[in-house]
Scaffold this motif. Sequence first.
Motif, mmCIF file in Angstrom:
data_model
loop_
_atom_site.group_PDB
_atom_site.id
_atom_site.type_symbol
_atom_site.label_atom_id
_atom_site.label_comp_id
_atom_site.label_asym_id
_atom_site.label_seq_id
_atom_site.Cartn_x
_atom_site.Cartn_y
_atom_site.Cartn_z
ATOM 1 N N GLY A 1 -16.418 53.000 -53.767
ATOM 2 C CA GLY A 1 -15.003 52.817 -53.480
ATOM 3 C C GLY A 1 -14.114 54.014 -53.736
ATOM 4 N N TRP A 2 -14.630 55.081 -54.347
ATOM 5 C CA TRP A 2 -13.791 56.253 -54.614
ATOM 6 C C TRP A 2 -14.006 57.326 -53.543
ATOM 7 N N THR A 3 -13.034 58.200 -53.413
ATOM 8 C CA THR A 3 -13.120 59.312 -52.476
ATOM 9 C C THR A 3 -12.707 60.594 -53.180
ATOM 10 N N ASN B 1 -21.849 62.194 -57.933
ATOM 11 C CA ASN B 1 -22.448 60.897 -57.622
ATOM 12 C C ASN B 1 -23.938 60.912 -57.934
ATOM 13 N N GLY B 2 -24.497 59.754 -58.275
ATOM 14 C CA GLY B 2 -25.937 59.651 -58.525
ATOM 15 C C GLY B 2 -26.372 60.449 -59.738
ATOM 16 N N LEU C 1 -21.690 57.790 -45.505
ATOM 17 C CA LEU C 1 -21.280 57.550 -46.884
ATOM 18 C C LEU C 1 -22.010 58.463 -47.869
ATOM 19 N N GLY C 2 -21.495 58.478 -49.085
ATOM 20 C CA GLY C 2 -21.961 59.418 -50.093
ATOM 21 C C GLY C 2 -23.422 59.336 -50.460
ATOM 22 N N TYR C 3 -24.026 58.135 -50.429
ATOM 23 C CA TYR C 3 -25.420 58.066 -50.857
ATOM 24 C C TYR C 3 -26.371 58.727 -49.863
ATOM 25 N N LYS C 4 -25.870 59.075 -48.678
ATOM 26 C CA LYS C 4 -26.686 59.831 -47.721
ATOM 27 C C LYS C 4 -26.682 61.333 -48.016
ATOM 28 N N GLN C 5 -25.775 61.778 -48.888
ATOM 29 C CA GLN C 5 -25.626 63.213 -49.152
ATOM 30 C C GLN C 5 -26.641 63.651 -50.209
ATOM 31 N N LEU D 1 -13.245 49.843 -44.513
ATOM 32 C CA LEU D 1 -14.194 48.802 -44.878
ATOM 33 C C LEU D 1 -14.009 47.565 -44.013
ATOM 34 N N SER D 2 -12.746 47.165 -43.814
ATOM 35 C CA SER D 2 -12.488 45.961 -43.030
ATOM 36 C C SER D 2 -12.930 46.149 -41.595
#
Length: 256
Positions: A131-133, A74-75, A217-221, A6-7
């Motif tokens: 933030g989770w993986t 997710n989602g 990132l996950g929201y693209k999946q 993230l940084s």
Amino acid sequence: MTDALLSRRSWLGRAMATAGVLALAGCERGIAFGERLKISAEALTYRAQRLILPRDALAPEYSRAEISPDFKPNGSISPAAADYVALRDGDFADYRLVVDGLVERPLSLSLDELRTRPSRTQITKHDCVEGWTAIGEWTGVRLETLLDEAGMRPEARYVVFHCFDALTQTEDGPRYYESIDLIDARHPQTLLAYDMNGQTLGVPHGAPLRLRVERQLGYKQAKYIRRIEVVDSFADIQGGNGGYWPDRGYEWYAGI
């Protein structure tokens, strides 16, 4: 996503955005400074990653021993749309994946037909914007295989994934959608997954078919895929920003 990632990503976005805004200020006087900063940060982050990373650079892959015992869905986890419910209740026997748009040979494929195509299995990490993986094993057909079978036309630029789920869980709510460029579409790890951890993909994780684009990132999946449309622009699709969440302020390119 880790704090270090993230940084690093935030620093790159801020640094390049500042340079971009200074260069563009003279020709973008009609756009508010904050919005200009956001546009520049996303565009320059995208361009920088495309320049720095080889097109076929692989996301890290893991061993079966490293698969997460609890992979959080997710989602959406159970779409309420009537067309999806009917397919789910029929164990997806009548499901057809449509591939159309800017292609020479539109496709309509059942799950059994998809399983006859060459498959790929990969164990990768899912990085959620929350933030989770989690690490999971995915098996499916490479997106490139279907795009080559359909034959993309020269003007093609993006691949749009139209889904069954509406996050509002209403029958007439906007359906989830996402899009990627042709570089990610042809990436060797970009899959249309029908199995997860050695079993048929479950409803909470996107049955019957979900996208895995491992460098984002996950929201693209995108989950619950019903149609894949090849386009030269997504300006006229829903909010015009290339995805359900990008229409609501998220970055379209979510590279990690």
